[in-house]
Design a protein around this motif. Structure first.
Motif: not given
Length: 541
Positions: A380, A495, A498
């Motif tokens: 990520p 992200i 994430w």
């Protein structure tokens, strides 16, 4: 039968090997020193080759098919539907409903079938459809696809993709089955088998090395696609359409043939696991309580691990669709014909294989040096930085009026390809092995139905959410090019979630996922997992 658990090598032993491998001033004993280094690198694989090689070969065939399907579905849809922007309709109105339907059917089958028959029952519809597509649906598409001119003239601008999805319904089905192959076969079935037949102490050694299969598969698929694009029409008088039709038929034949190899390998791996006494409890016949779909969902969402893994899957799907729609639209501008588009995607697949080869060998070292959390966050972090470079360069080209210039469009497509290649390589070598290590410590219900919900519905839900978001932008602005700043910020935001999910997993499961030899008691890591409700399995003494 005594169970064998992994033990971390002592520092004295490690220092001794490092000292033995130090080159002396006279340069003597270099060969012996290289052998010592090789012994240290290969020592953890002792006794695991019989498991690593078949599983890696199985992963090769599954990834080989996935690479072919990815390139072919994009070529069919993007060139026939009038642009990559129409992918958002397929994701929302076709792929997501089918993934939910699959989860419901899979949950019912999981209550009735053991894992072996469940594998084949899940594979069979895919193999049957791809055989039908190559033999009937694609060759007779002109007869099967209705005319849609009257529909297109009657709908608002921005909804053409919905009409194209219905008009080219055979392509829509191909897109759905190709999308679900990666989520169902590559993620759910392969890693489900790996988690059933692998102990946690073995997983840290061989899981990152499964990337060997992905490496050769992507490179081989890329070369096959490029070779077909260059040679199918060469030396013949066939039209571009006829050459492309023959290419699709050849590819579907290859897909069916590789699927047969997958079935044979799967049976061999399961038989070997039972024969050597390495089958975990989940593979042995036993009576278990059959949970309803509602009870299964309640059991799954009560797990913090499953919720974190679902968050990661949704964020990955969102980030992927936000980036790929823009990038694949640029590819179509650069390569408008199906043959050239397919050839370019073949080159991308080859590059993915080469880079996977590099990350595959780096993965075990990264897990040892950075730990589980640090390694899981590499993907990520690179994706968020690469996304800024791609979107900023696209915005610059758009506002400067160079978006359609070949000299500018080519480097931009290449920049997107680099980001795409890294994402593919990191998925097979870093992200997926890290996620699968979490499943090993969970109970059977979460390892089957929970994994199905995360890998199939979670990923498609993320892609569909991103598609709905882009559909709103498309209706409001008329084109996604005008929404590049919003797409860039949204790509970065998902992200971040994430990364946050990885941090939460590391916080709750750090005692089981850490490979720091100084901080973790690794005398019996599998026993520690079992004490926390896991099922690490058994191994022969």
């Amino acid at each position: 039968m005594e169970r064998r658990c992994w033990r971390a090598p002592s520092k004295a032993r490690g220092d001794g090997i490092v000292q033995a491998a130090t080159f002396d001033k006279g340069g003597k004993g270099i060969f012996k020193q290289l052998l010592l280094i090789q012994e240290r690198y290969l020592a953890p694989l002792e006794g695991l080759w019989g498991k690593l090689l078949p599983m890696t070969t199985l992963f090769f065939f599954m990834t080989f098919i996935n690479a072919i399907l990815d390139s072919t579905k994009d070529t069919l849809v993007v060139t026939a539907f009038g642009g990559a922007e129409q992918l958002i309709f397929l994701t929302v109105y076709a792929a997501l409903p089918c993934s939910v339907l699959f989860l419901m059917l899979y949950s019912k089958m999981a209550n009735r079938l053991r894992s072996g028959p469940l594998f084949y029952a899940t594979m069979l519809p895919f193999v049957g459809f791809f055989a039908l597509f190559g033999a009937v649906l694609f060759p007779f598409q002109e007869m099967l696809h209705p005319s849609a001119e009257s529909w297109i003239n009657a709908i608002p601008k921005g909804l053409e993709g919905g009409v194209a999805m219905i008009q080219h319904w055979t392509y829509t089905l191909f897109y759905v089955f190709s999308e679900l192959w990666g989520d169902v076969v590559l993620s759910l079935l392969f890693w489900g088998l790996a988690n059933e037949t692998t102990n946690v102490e073995e997983a840290r050694v061989i899981y990152p090395l499964f990337g060997i299969g992905a490496n050769f598969a992507q490179a081989s698929a890329g070369r096959l696609l490029r070779w077909l694009a260059d040679h199918v029409k060469a030396g013949t008088t066939a039209s571009d359409a006829d050459a492309w039709a023959l290419q699709v038929k050849i590819l579907m034949t290859v897909v069916v043939g590789c699927s047969i190899c997958i079935g044979i390998l799967h049976q061999y791996i399961r038989n070997r696991a039972v024969r050597t006494g390495q089958a975990v409890v989940a593979m042995k016949p036993k009576k278990k309580k059959k949970l309803s779909l509602k009870e299964s969902v309640e059991a799954i969402i009560s797990s913090k691990e499953i919720l974190c893994l679902a968050t990661i899957a949704i964020a990955q799907g969102l980030a992927q669709i936000l980036f790929e729609v823009t990038w694949k639209g640029q590819i179509r501008m650069l390569y408008p014909s199906p043959a050239r588009y397919s050839a370019f995607m073949g080159d991308v697949a080859t590059a993915s294989g080469i880079f996977t080869f590099i990350t595959m060998f780096a993965a075990p070292v990264l897990f040892r040096t950075l730990g589980w959390s640090g390694t899981a966050q590499i993907t990520p972090q690179v994706m968020i930085m690469g996304g800024w470079v791609f979107f900023l360069s696209s915005m610059w080209a758009l506002h400067s009026g160079f978006l359609h210039a070949q000299g500018i469009l080519g480097p931009m497509v290449t920049c997107g390809a680099v980001l795409f290649v890294f994402g593919k390589a990191a998925k097979y070598s870093l992200s997926k092995p890290a996620e699968e290590m979490v499943y090993i410590g969970l109970d059977e219900e979460k390892r089957t139905k929970g994994k199905a919900a995360v890998d199939v519905v979670g990923s498609q839900f993320g892609k569909s959410s991103g598609s709905l978001f882009q559909q709103g932008l498309l209706l409001g602005l008329g084109t996604l090019s005008k929404a590049l700043p919003v797409l860039m910020l949204s790509h970065s935001a998902v992200i971040v979630f994430w990364i946050m999910a990885i941090d939460v997993l590391a916080h709750h499961q750090g005692h089981m996922l850490s490979f720091d030899e100084e901080e973790v008691d690794t005398d019996d890591l599998a026993c520690d997992l079992k004490e926390h409700g896991g099922n690490p399995g058994t191994a022969s003494a």
